[in-house]
Design a protein around this motif. Structure first.
Motif: not given
Lengths: 497, 488, 102, 452
Positions: D99-109, D128-135, D146-156
């Motif tokens: 969570f922490l790594s995704s949060w910080c990277l998303a914030l930076a992005g 950077l924000m998109t891929f971190a938000a996926w986390g 996981l299903w939501a993540g799949k849809v999210y990453i595909a559309m992103a």
């Protein structure tokens, strides 16, 4: 006088190193490693000096008549230093990695002997001043890489070696025919900045097109263009440093570099465009880009997936070359470097996983991130670079290729680039996902503790450094001495009449 | 000065032959080493003399040609003399270490060896047709003797087969000489050359028979059956000498005759015929080499294939512009030199490998690359030259022949050259494949003395380096005979 | 129609017979004899033809002498080999069978 | 000056490295709310600044102007509040490092793309924000996540590819320059910018939740942890809007066709999303649909500006206000979903009333920032300047209809909140975080004029 001895010295360092290493008995590991690393650093220094010289405009070259009417020419020009710089730099890392990787395995004298012989021929290819010398080192590269591919001596390795030889020697024969026909027709094989076939009379155009097809087919084998790429995935059976150096830097780049030489320094980009040979070349390259990525999707073995990714990435370079205009050239040339740096990192990491955890298949990679954080981080950075996410190196290439395609009004190239980036994402992201987000299932197939850190120091730091290089090259793309700036310089010199 | 050189080259080998006949093996070996050094020095001196003075005629003993023996020295001849010195010395030194003195008949190796050397020098320097015949015969008898030296039934059988084939060949050649003499009334090559203008069909028939005879002696495709068993069964240094030099002598005579007489007599058909036979030799030889289970037979069949390349000279030097013919000649000469060096290196290396692997079969080579890197390395380097890969002499020859065949419009020979190169790669890599096989248990091989492995390495490096220094060699080679006559 | 032509014709006949013998006969000794026939035929031609054309010529005599010496040497060597071969294998002709390395 | 920009972006990026060991993670949890501080200072102190860095990437530029500073302000406030909340709720939870790594990277992005003046920097931050938000989306690691993540990453990924193509075309039109401003002017000048506009609209549309590109939103929000969905809805979606504002040729040329289409999409989103949201069963999904509908407002305004360029100079401030209003209010609403309500009936009733306050702002009751936003929109769209805007008579009625639908939607949300299980222990820290955001949101009409 300094003009002549520098190129020779660069070649001599690795030739001498290979002779010394061949003579060394098997058990003298320390001497062999010192000779290796000494030669690598010396070569890097020499190449850097030459690069600086070429940047100042000084001439480095040597030429003597080897056969009646044909000269052996070494010449350090801008594009030569691009390729030589890449090989020298990555060879240093790969040597360090190989020393760590082959700890305790047999036949190391033989391995490192042919290893430095192979790099000598790669540098020869870079510094060749005419097509004859290029062919000379091109064939020496084939011979010196065969023992590396079959190094393990297993039946599988020998089969891979056999296929490798059939492809590369076949390609070499076709290339020889092309070179001889060209020499017969034009009488002059020298590389000149803007090519020298402009003046030939139109009656010879069909012959010149035929010769171009032969040359590209011969070089296409090593550049792994689609119909001729069969050897690359099977050659993955070689040890990791071999796949890293060969299939990321030396062999595949020799083919692509050859096509660069033929299109720019023999035919000249405008003459090639007027002949209409660039369009089919672009189609073949585009098809390879997509085919390589598609095949990579279904590969369950990690190194085979990287191999097919190499097939697709090398076609980027050829695609860049076939886009008429400076931007396309810059895109192609800068990818020559970027792909090398990124792909070497990926192969190093693949080697680390294989060596430390005994993992060869993608689905065994679950939970490798926490177990080997630095290696996995390097893999992730390189993977994102390959996909083309800014600010990493891959993005710079895709951006330049895109702009080049638009400038050469071959807009159909952009969907190809996008589809390829999508496919890259489709086969790299699952690996990154498994590395970091999947928990470990059971224990590792063949885990070995190799030193305090997550793995042997010599196995760990090369990929980390090349990953940092990937980021630096991407972030500092516009800086004076970056690959992009050097590619601009090369394109500038090529397009000035 | 030149008389000293000529005498030295022809007579010292004969003298050494007689001397070695009297001595036991080890003493003969010592004497031979001295002899070889002397021969090497003489050849180098002659080569240097010709390089700056140019070619010359030489009448042995001062008698003019019709009766006396007229010798002729030009760039080509002197290069071949030096080549013989090099390969002969190497094979002699290797034989000294390789042959086991205690076995029966081995002491007769040295006399036969020197006889062979004398015959070779006689052929290279001969000025007229009959001298060539005598030289050829001397070579044949010495060679047959060497093949059968201390061998068992198979060696005898191979030797007999070789003897009969060679005798038929030389008699056919003699018949040709007889007809030519009847036609032109002179035996010297130059004389025949000048008279060729007003030739009658009989002369071309004579030429045909001579070439047929020489083709059989040079083991060209239809008449090659005697070579593989003979070179396969003979001791390694002997087969190196045979494949490297003896076979080349017959080809040298054929080439000399063809270049003097060919253009004048419209014998284009003969040229093409020999070219086709050569191509067939390349394909059949390589195909057979791929299928041989025994290592030395693979190398022997490779000789059959490589000889095929040489006979491409005939179609490429007939009815083509002068420059192309010169290019073809240079190409073929380079091929002869590089093949002589590479093949002898390969045979010597194969001998060493068989000595240490204790079996003649190719499969037994597994693990050799790990424990016997040096001999495998020299075998490999020789293979590189056979395949015609850069930077070897073989590549330089292939490049010149490709140029000649494309320039002369007969592009099909280029196809033969390329396919031949690939086929050669096929059987050379077959050996690599076998040797790279990994062997688990510890070192099972016998390690021969280091010096035994150095000799083939030197030869292989020479073959490899030839490509880099092709230009200077070719420049000396091109020197014509020159007009002046030197007598003692 | 000088008498020399007669020798030339005889020489030609001998050459034909000898050559046929050499190629077709399997028995080693008979092959050797055929070889000698061929040799004599060639020598007859060597002397006869020039004699027929422009009178007797000393050069050809010298050549024939050398030729005969060479032929004798060759025949001696062949005999030794054949005897040794017979001693070792008891065969008088070379095995023709399908030689795998034909 | 450039160090300020770099500090704002690099602080969260470097903080991500603190994830490695246990002790540093403890420090990172404490630091989490303060990570956006430099960005906050930047947003408040700096009015108009542009720093060129020629050697960075392909010639980078840090830029902050009246258009971008409200976005920066909203983002930093929201990330700060959500960070505080996250520390309270998620510290010590499992997959904490993830969570922490995704949060910080998303914030930076997120911060990087706001202050980036060049296309490459913007695209880098966006990716950077998109891929971190996926986390963050797949943090729950459940099949549904996981299903939501799949849809999210595909559309992103598809969105980013469209974006890359659009930026390439725009850069080509701008003669190879990578600066966003020059791209916008080039798009304005070119005769047929159709393809580039289409690609850019789709590229940013995926992030901004345009109809037919919105599928990932209702799936992603419920599975993400509460602070993550607050940030996702509050700040990340706005990145799509910022992208449009920065790249599209607003105020330069009139693009009636494109403008009408965008306005239509805005209206569909505004009304359709609100309708669709009413019968969803989860509180967070309702809020997700509400975000889509509110973004419809911004799309509507954007369409109007595209049709009538003159409007741009009038309403450029509106977008800043909208971002602040919706970001803070929606953030507060999302946080309230996770709050633990007191057990006793009276206290519970009181808490529910208090929690509903930000909802009122979203609906647009008088004296709230929502009403200010809506009125400004109504005046500008039906004003005399907007002559060429289509359906002009209908717009005021549609807007009031949207207010009604949003009222129903948020009532639904409130009712779902009420029927939630009443847990006993009331953690104070989450309430503090919620209070902070609610106060900021409600107080917006007071301090907004000072800042904008």
């Amino acid at each position: 006088m300094s003009g002549a001895w520098l190129p020779l010295a660069t070649l001599a360092t690795s030739l001498l190193a290979s002779l010394i290493i061949f003579a060394l008995p098997e058990h003298r590991h320390s001497i062999r490693t010192t000779v290796n690393i000494l030669a690598a650093t010396l070569k890097l220094a020499l190449v850097a000096a030459m690069t600086w010289g070429v940047f100042q405009g000084r001439f480095y070259g040597i030429s003597y008549e080897m056969l009646p009417g044909v000269r052996f020419v070494l010449r350090a020009d801008a594009v030569a230093m691009l390729f030589a710089g890449l090989s020298a730099l990555l060879w240093l890392f790969t040597t360090l990695y190989a020393v760590g990787y082959l700890e305790g395995s047999p036949n190391r004298s033989r391995f490192f002997g042919f290893f430095s012989l192979c790099v000598a021929s790669t540098l020869g290819i870079a510094l060749a001043g005419n097509l004859f010398t290029f062919f000379l080192f091109y064939e020496m590269l084939t011979l010196s890489t065969y023992p590396l591919v079959v190094h393990r001596g297993t039946p599988k390795a020998l089969r891979a070696g056999r296929q490798y030889i059939i492809y590369t020697l076949g390609g070499g024969a076709v290339l020889l025919l092309g070179v001889v026909l060209l020499y017969q027709l034009e009488g002059d094989l020298a590389f000149r900045e803007t090519g020298h076939l402009m003046g030939s009379d139109p009656a010879r155009y069909p012959a010149l097109i035929g010769i171009f097809a032969l040359l590209v087919a011969g070089l296409g084998v090593k550049a792994a263009l689609v119909p001729l790429h069969g050897w690359l995935p099977t050659a993955m059976v070689a040890p990791a440093p071999v796949s890293a150096l060969l299939h990321a830097v030396a062999v595949v780049k020799a083919g692509a570099f050859g096509i660069v030489r033929v299109v720019y320094d023999i035919y000249g980009i405008d003459f090639a465009a007027s002949l209409g040979v660039l369009e089919p070349l672009a189609w073949v390259a585009a098809f390879t880009v997509i085919y390589g990525s598609l095949r990579a999707l279904w590969q369950s073995d990690l190194k085979r997936r990287l191999a097919f990714s190499t097939v697709s990435q090398i076609a980027y370079i050829v695609l860049g070359i076939s886009l008429f205009g400076p931007l396309g050239t810059v895109g192609g040339l800068v990818h020559l470097l970027h792909q090398g740096i990124m792909k070497v990192t990926l192969f190093f990491c693949a080697g680390n996983y294989a060596e430390t955890l005994g993992v060869h298949r993608v689905d065994e990679l679950d939970g490798a991130g926490p177990r080997m954080p630095l290696t996995s981080l390097a893999f992730t950075v390189a993977a994102f670079g390959m996909i083309g996410i800014p600010p990493l190196a891959g993005f710079v290439t895709k951006w330049m290729l895109g702009r080049g395609a638009l400038a050469a009004d071959m807009a159909w190239v952009i969907p190809v680039l996008l589809l390829s980036s999508l496919l890259n994402a489709l086969y790299f992201l699952p690996i990154v996902y498994r590395l970091w987000f999947r928990p470990l299932r059971g224990d590792w197939p063949a885990e070995r503790a190799l030193g305090r850190l997550e793995t042997h120091a010599l196995l760990l730091w090369p990929p980390v450094f090349t990953a940092v290089l990937t980021v630096l090259v991407g972030v500092l793309a516009a800086a004076p001495f970056s690959p992009l700036a050097w590619a601009d310089l090369v394109a500038l010199r090529m397009y000035l009449p | 000065m030149s008389s000293l050189l000529m005498a030295g080259l022809l007579f010292t080998p004969l003298a050494w032959a007689v001397l070695c006949l009297l001595l036991a093996f080890r003493a003969a070996r010592l004497a031979s080493v001295i002899g070889m050094l002397l021969q090497m020095a003489l050849s180098l001196a002659l080569w240097a003399w010709v390089a700056e003075q140019g070619g010359f005629f030489y009448h042995l003993g001062g008698w003019a040609p019709p009766l006396g023996i007229g010798l002729r020295v030009d760039g080509l001849a002197v290069t071949f003399v030096l080549l013989t010195a090099l390969v002969g010395a190497a094979c002699g030194l290797h034989a000294g270490l390789y042959l086991d003195p205690s076995r029966p008949w081995q002491r007769y190796f040295w006399p036969l060896f020197w006889m062979l050397w004398a015959g070779l020098n006689a052929v290279w320097l001969a000025g007229d047709l009959f001298n060539l015949y005598v030289g050829l015969e001397l070579i044949t008898l010495a060679a047959v003797g060497l093949v059968v030296l201390g061998g068992a039934a198979p060696a005898l059988e191979a030797a007999l087969r070789y003897l009969f084939a060679a005798l038929i060949g030389s008699l056919a050649y003699l018949l040709g000489v007889a007809l030519l003499y009847a036609e032109f009334g002179s035996l010297s090559l130059v004389g025949v050359g000048e008279g060729a203008g007003s030739a009658s069909p009989a002369a071309s028939f004579a030429l045909l028979i001579m070439l047929f005879g020489l083709a059989v002696k040079a083991a060209l495709f239809p008449g090659h059956t005697w070579l593989p068993p003979a070179h396969g069964i003979a001791r390694a240094p002997v087969s190196a000498l045979l494949s490297g030099l003896v076979v080349k002598a017959a080809f040298y005579v054929a080439a000399r005759v063809w270049l003097e007489l060919g253009p004048a007599l419209e014998a284009a058909v003969v040229g093409v015929l020999l070219g086709v036979a050569g191509s067939a030799a390349v394909c059949w030889g390589s195909w057979q080499a791929l299928r041989q289970p025994q290592l030395k037979l693979v190398v022997a069949w490779s000789s059959v294939a490589q000889i095929g390349y040489l006979f491409l000279l005939f179609p490429l030097s007939h009815g083509v512009p002068e420059a192309v013919s010169l290019q073809a000649q240079q190409g073929v000469t380079l091929q002869v030199i590089s093949h002589a060096l590479a093949k002898s290196a390969m045979f010597l290396a194969a001998g060493n490998l068989i000595l240490s692997v204790r079996s003649k079969r190719v499969e037994a080579l597994a693990g050799v690359s790990r424990y016997l890197p040096l001999s495998l390395f020299s075998f490999g380097l020789a293979g590189v030259s056979l395949m015609g890969m850069p930077p070897s002499g073989g590549f330089a020859a292939k490049w010149l022949l490709l140029q000649a065949s494309l320039a002369s419009g007969q592009w099909w020979w280029a196809a033969v050259l390329l396919v031949g190169g690939l086929l050669a790669a096929a059987y050379v890599f077959r050996i690599y494949r076998a040797s790279f096989q990994e062997v688990e248990e510890s070192d099972p091989f016998y390690h021969p003395p280091r010096s035994l492995e150095i000799i083939p390495l030197v030869l292989a490096l020479l073959a490899l380096g030839l490509g880099l220094v092709a230009e200077p060699v070719l420049s000396v080679l091109g020197l014509p005979f020159g007009g002046e006559v030197l007598s003692p | 129609m000088t008498s020399a032509l007669l020798y030339v014709l005889a020489g030609a006949l001998l050459c034909g017979g000898g050559l046929a013998g050499c190629l077709l006969v399997r028995h080693l000794l008979r092959r050797l004899l055929a070889f000698n026939l061929l040799g004599s035929g060639v020598f007859l031609l060597l002397v006869g033809l020039p004699a027929h054309r422009h009178g007797s010529d000393p050069v050809t005599h010298a050549l024939v002498l050398t030729g005969i010496v060479v032929a004798v040497a060759a025949t001696a060597l062949a005999l030794v080999l054949i005897r040794r071969y017979f001693h070792l294998t008891g065969r008088v002709s070379l095995p023709t069978g399908r030689q795998e390395d034909r | 000056m450039s160090w300020a920009f770099s500090a704002a972006v690099l602080l969260p990026l470097l903080a991500a490295s603190l994830v490695a060991t246990g002790s540093t993670r403890f420090l990172l949890w404490r630091l989490l709310p303060w990570l956006p501080l430099p960005a906050l200072l930047l947003a408040t102190q700096v009015r108009d600044a542009s720093v060129d860095i020629p050697w960075l990437m392909l010639g980078a530029r840090w830029q902050l102007d009246t258009l971008r500073s409200p976005f920066l302000l909203a983002a930093s406030l929201l990330w700060g509040g959500a960070g505080l909340y996250a520390r309270a709720v998620l510290e010590g939870a499992e997959r904490e490092r993830w969570f922490l790594s995704s949060w910080c990277l998303a914030l930076a992005g997120n911060l990087w793309l706001i202050v980036a003046g060049d296309a490459v920097g913007f695209y880098a931050g966006f990716a950077l924000m998109t891929f971190a938000a996926w986390g963050l989306v797949v943090h729950a690691d459940s099949p549904r996540a996981l299903w939501a993540g799949k849809v999210y990453i595909a559309m992103a990924v598809l969105g980013e590819l469209a974006l890359l193509a659009g930026l390439l075309l725009a850069s080509e039109l701008a003669g190879g320059s990578v600066l966003l401003a020059e791209m916008a002017t080039a798009l304005g000048r070119s005769q047929q910018p159709g393809l580039a506009l289409g690609l850019l609209l789709t590229g940013f549309g995926v992030k901004a939740g345009l109809p037919l590109l919105h599928f990932w939103l209702p799936l992603a929000h419920p599975v993400a942890p509460t602070p993550a969905s607050a940030v996702l809805s509050g700040a990340m979606i706005k990145a799509g809007l910022l992208g449009w504002l920065v790249v599209l040729p607003l105020g330069l040329t009139s693009l009636p066709a494109w403008g009408t289409m965008v306005m239509a999409l805005g209206l569909i989103a505004l009304l359709g999303a609100a309708l669709r949201g009413i019968w969803t069963r989860e509180a967070k999904t309702v809020l997700a649909w509400s975000s889509i509908s509110q973004m419809g407002l911004a799309t509507l305004m954007l369409g109007a500006v595209l049709v009538e360029p003159a409007l741009w100079w009038l309403v450029s401030g509106w977008f800043g206000l909208f971002v602040l209003h919706h970001g803070l209010a929606k953030g507060a609403l999302f946080l309230s979903v996770g709050l633990s309500l007191p057990g006793a009936p009276v206290a519970r009733g009181l808490a529910l009333l208090v929690v509903a306050l930000p909802a009122l702002s979203v609906i647009g009751l008088p004296l709230t920032s929502g009403e200010a936003v809506k009125r400004w929109l109504k005046d500008s769209v039906s004003g005399d300047l907007a002559g060429a805007v289509p359906w002009q008579p209908w717009l005021p009625h549609l807007l009031s209809l949207s207010t009604l639908l949003t009222l129903l939607l948020l009532l639904r949300w409130w009712w779902l909140l009420r029927s939630g299980d009443g847990s006993t222990a009331v953690a104070t820290l989450p309430w503090v975080a919620w209070l902070l955001l609610a106060a900021l949101s409600l107080g917006l009409p007071l301090y907004a004029p000072i800042l904008l």
